[in-house]
Design an enzyme around this catalytic site. Structure first.
Site, PDB file in Angstrom:
ATOM      1  N   GLU A 284       0.815  -1.207   0.000  1.00  0.00           N
ATOM      2  CA  GLU A 284       0.000   0.000   0.000  1.00  0.00           C
ATOM      3  C   GLU A 284       0.846   1.253   0.000  1.00  0.00           C
ATOM      4  O   GLU A 284       1.994   1.245   0.426  1.00  0.00           O
ATOM      5  CB  GLU A 284      -0.902   0.007   1.221  1.00  0.00           C
ATOM      6  CG  GLU A 284      -0.091   0.042   2.477  1.00  0.00           C
ATOM      7  CD  GLU A 284      -0.915   0.284   3.711  1.00  0.00           C
ATOM      8  OE1 GLU A 284      -2.121   0.446   3.587  1.00  0.00           O
ATOM      9  OE2 GLU A 284      -0.328   0.322   4.786  1.00  0.00           O
TER      10      GLU A 284
ATOM     11  N   CYS B 169       3.625   8.635   0.260  1.00  0.00           N
ATOM     12  CA  CYS B 169       4.244   7.780   1.274  1.00  0.00           C
ATOM     13  C   CYS B 169       4.293   6.374   0.680  1.00  0.00           C
ATOM     14  O   CYS B 169       3.246   5.766   0.445  1.00  0.00           O
ATOM     15  CB  CYS B 169       3.389   7.836   2.533  1.00  0.00           C
ATOM     16  SG  CYS B 169       3.956   6.740   3.817  1.00  0.00           S
TER      17      CYS B 169
ATOM     18  N   CYS C 214       7.031  -6.209   7.424  1.00  0.00           N
ATOM     19  CA  CYS C 214       8.304  -5.748   7.980  1.00  0.00           C
ATOM     20  C   CYS C 214       8.736  -6.687   9.090  1.00  0.00           C
ATOM     21  O   CYS C 214       7.924  -7.069   9.935  1.00  0.00           O
ATOM     22  CB  CYS C 214       8.149  -4.335   8.532  1.00  0.00           C
ATOM     23  SG  CYS C 214       9.703  -3.658   9.166  1.00  0.00           S
TER      24      CYS C 214
ATOM     25  N   CYS D 203       8.047  -3.537  15.266  1.00  0.00           N
ATOM     26  CA  CYS D 203       7.828  -2.552  16.324  1.00  0.00           C
ATOM     27  C   CYS D 203       6.456  -2.847  16.941  1.00  0.00           C
ATOM     28  O   CYS D 203       5.501  -3.147  16.216  1.00  0.00           O
ATOM     29  CB  CYS D 203       7.881  -1.135  15.760  1.00  0.00           C
ATOM     30  SG  CYS D 203       9.493  -0.776  15.049  1.00  0.00           S
TER      31      CYS D 203
ATOM     32  N   CYS E 117       3.199  -1.000  15.621  1.00  0.00           N
ATOM     33  CA  CYS E 117       3.024  -0.805  14.180  1.00  0.00           C
ATOM     34  C   CYS E 117       2.237  -1.936  13.521  1.00  0.00           C
ATOM     35  O   CYS E 117       2.561  -3.115  13.703  1.00  0.00           O
ATOM     36  CB  CYS E 117       4.408  -0.686  13.539  1.00  0.00           C
ATOM     37  SG  CYS E 117       4.360  -0.643  11.739  1.00  0.00           S
TER      38      CYS E 117
ATOM     39  N   CYS F  60       0.392   3.584   8.527  1.00  0.00           N
ATOM     40  CA  CYS F  60       1.246   2.480   8.151  1.00  0.00           C
ATOM     41  C   CYS F  60       0.598   1.092   8.294  1.00  0.00           C
ATOM     42  O   CYS F  60       0.261   0.673   9.377  1.00  0.00           O
ATOM     43  CB  CYS F  60       2.425   2.606   9.121  1.00  0.00           C
ATOM     44  SG  CYS F  60       3.928   1.853   8.707  1.00  0.00           S
TER      45      CYS F  60
HETATM   46  N1  SAH Z   1      10.430   1.227   8.842  1.00  0.00           N
HETATM   47  C1  SAH Z   1      10.714   2.602   8.737  1.00  0.00           C
HETATM   48  C2  SAH Z   1       9.790   3.346   7.790  1.00  0.00           C
HETATM   49  C3  SAH Z   1       8.346   2.962   7.803  1.00  0.00           C
HETATM   50  S1  SAH Z   1       7.446   3.361   9.258  1.00  0.00           S
HETATM   51  C4  SAH Z   1      10.704   3.245  10.100  1.00  0.00           C
HETATM   52  O1  SAH Z   1      10.253   2.615  11.053  1.00  0.00           O
HETATM   53  O2  SAH Z   1      11.178   4.370  10.208  1.00  0.00           O
HETATM   54  C5  SAH Z   1       7.333   5.137   9.134  1.00  0.00           C
HETATM   55  C6  SAH Z   1       7.036   5.843  10.440  1.00  0.00           C
HETATM   56  O3  SAH Z   1       5.687   5.585  10.857  1.00  0.00           O
HETATM   57  C7  SAH Z   1       7.933   5.391  11.579  1.00  0.00           C
HETATM   58  O4  SAH Z   1       8.445   6.503  12.270  1.00  0.00           O
HETATM   59  C8  SAH Z   1       6.974   4.607  12.430  1.00  0.00           C
HETATM   60  O5  SAH Z   1       7.395   4.530  13.747  1.00  0.00           O
HETATM   61  C9  SAH Z   1       5.676   5.339  12.255  1.00  0.00           C
HETATM   62  N2  SAH Z   1       4.480   4.579  12.596  1.00  0.00           N
HETATM   63  C10 SAH Z   1       4.222   3.275  12.392  1.00  0.00           C
HETATM   64  N3  SAH Z   1       2.981   2.952  12.815  1.00  0.00           N
HETATM   65  C11 SAH Z   1       2.438   4.083  13.292  1.00  0.00           C
HETATM   66  C12 SAH Z   1       1.166   4.403  13.879  1.00  0.00           C
HETATM   67  N4  SAH Z   1       0.224   3.484  14.012  1.00  0.00           N
HETATM   68  N5  SAH Z   1       0.944   5.678  14.269  1.00  0.00           N
HETATM   69  C13 SAH Z   1       1.899   6.630  14.104  1.00  0.00           C
HETATM   70  N6  SAH Z   1       3.113   6.394  13.573  1.00  0.00           N
HETATM   71  C14 SAH Z   1       3.386   5.132  13.166  1.00  0.00           C
HETATM   72 FE1  SF4 Z   2       8.854  -1.907  10.419  1.00  0.00          FE
HETATM   73 FE2  SF4 Z   2       6.712  -0.617  11.303  1.00  0.00          FE
HETATM   74 FE3  SF4 Z   2       8.911  -0.731  12.795  1.00  0.00          FE
HETATM   75 FE4  SF4 Z   2       8.917   0.777  10.573  1.00  0.00          FE
HETATM   76  S1  SF4 Z   2       7.646   1.095  12.395  1.00  0.00           S
HETATM   77  S2  SF4 Z   2      10.493  -0.677  11.265  1.00  0.00           S
HETATM   78  S3  SF4 Z   2       7.565  -0.480   9.258  1.00  0.00           S
HETATM   79  S4  SF4 Z   2       7.629  -2.493  12.200  1.00  0.00           S
END
Ligand code: SAH
Ligand code: SF4
Length: 350
Positions: A96, A109, A116, A120, A123, A339
């Site tokens: 997406e 974006c 992934c 995290c 996420c 995300c």
């Molecule tokens: N993997 C990379 C890039 C993709 S995530 C990274 O982690 O930086 C992009 C950003 O979205 C990251 O800063 C992540 O922590 C944030 N993110 C992910 N899920 C989120 C959510 N549900 N609400 C707000 N920010 C989120």
């Molecule tokens: Fe992966 Fe989501 Fe963590 Fe970014 S925030 S590294 S997409 S698990």
């Protein structure tokens, strides 16, 4: 523009003009013509590439496809602030990408992986697991699908590699996609308009420092002590804050560029005065910018965003210490623009 790609055929969307000419055994100008059809006009059907000879069009149709992705779903938020594309890969996986409109500015974006592996805890993408890396063409095509039909005028969109996946776990394809996106025969997006976001994959930061370009770097921090960061961003167990900050400082030193730290605000987890103090101690003397993102809730993960005054107080406390910070108020929550969420919903309904 729809043309269903044949999974067996190589896709031309990931070849730069010169390589296209070389691989196809055609003239350099023909390579540029095909590249322009795909990247500027977003035409994936060789039969519509009217300035190519009939013979060449026939050869291309028989042996290649222009695209690797097909559009599964596109949704616009009610006030047209965001547009989200769900794209299908050859192997049935989905990916997406989102287009955000903010006054005159357009930001795309885009994703670098299906799922992934960093996982995290807050996420949605992490929760859906890891399927595979995307190829350079699959990364670039997300931008092409999102921009098809957009009236850009003289505006150049910004591109942030902040969709699904960890870009530095798919380093070569990410870098190649940046080169394709910036090619003047295609979208011609300036390096300064692109931002790669990493959860702290240190070897990637080190390589990125060696790239001779102005592409921006964001580092997702979310915690300024190892205990909390180990929990929120499991990659921290491999590259702790000391190593991470070491690589960020070396990056700033060698490139002279500023780094953005992303901080997703989670109520009661990383929004206290103690968190602010730790963050100031960690980044206070670094040439940086802090981007605060109130959490966009994901069902089942148990986190919530702090109330707005808490978010604002966090930002103001950083500002008082001379740390530039912005609070990104969520756009597109109405269509689950955070995300990983559209894909999750889609997976859930299968
Ligand atoms: N993997 C990379 C890039 C993709 S995530 C990274 O982690 O930086 C992009 C950003 O979205 C990251 O800063 C992540 O922590 C944030 N993110 C992910 N899920 C989120 C959510 N549900 N609400 C707000 N920010 C989120
Ligand atoms: Fe992966 Fe989501 Fe963590 Fe970014 S925030 S590294 S997409 S698990």
């Amino acid at each position: 523009m729809e043309q269903t790609p044949d999974r067996q055929q190589p896709s031309l969307s990931e070849l730069a003009p010169a390589r296209m000419a070389e691989e196809l055994g055609i003239k350099p100008f023909q390579g540029r013509q095909i590249f322009r059809w795909i990247h500027q006009k977003k035409v994936f059907d060789f039969d519509q590439m009217t300035d190519l000879s009939k013979g060449l069009r026939k050869t291309l149709s028989e042996n290649y496809s222009a695209n690797k992705l097909t559009l599964a779903e596109i949704s616009e938020s009610p006030r047209s602030k965001t547009k989200k594309a769900l794209l299908r890969l050859h192997d049935g996986e989905t990916v997406e990408s989102v287009l955000l409109r903010d006054r005159d500015r357009i930001t795309l974006c885009i994703s670098t992986q299906v799922g992934c592996a960093v996982k995290c805890t807050f996420c949605a993408t992490g929760m859906s697991g890891f399927a595979r890396n995307l190829s350079p063409g699959e990364i670039v095509e997300q931008a092409l699908y999102l921009l098809a039909g957009e009236k850009l005028g003289d505006r150049t969109p910004n591109i942030v590699f902040m969709g699904m996946g960890e870009p530095f776990r798919n380093y070569d394809a990410t870098v190649e996609s940046i080169r394709l996106l910036s090619d003047p025969e295609g979208l011609g997006i300036g390096a300064r308009k692109m931002t790669v976001s990493t959860a702290g994959e240190v070897p990637g930061i080190e390589r990125f420092a060696e790239e001779n370009w102005q592409v921006r770097l964001s580092v997702s921090l979310h915690a300024a002590n190892d205990t909390l960061r180990d929990e929120l961003v499991p990659l921290n167990r491999k590259y702790n804050l000391d190593r991470l900050m070491g690589s960020v400082k070396a990056y700033i030193e060698s490139t002279g560029r500023q780094v953005t730290f992303e901080w997703t605000l989670l109520e009661g987890v990383n929004d206290t005065t103690n968190d602010i103090r730790e963050l100031i101690d960690l980044v206070g003397d670094t040439k940086c910018f802090v981007n605060l993102i109130p959490y966009n809730p994901v069902a089942g993960l148990g986190y919530t965003p702090p109330p707005l005054p808490v978010c604002e107080a966090f930002r103001d406390a950083l500002a008082r210490e001379g740390i530039k910070a912005t609070l990104r108020v969520e756009r597109g929550q109405d269509i689950d623009a955070a995300c990983g969420q559209l894909r999750r919903r889609h997976l859930d309904s299968r």
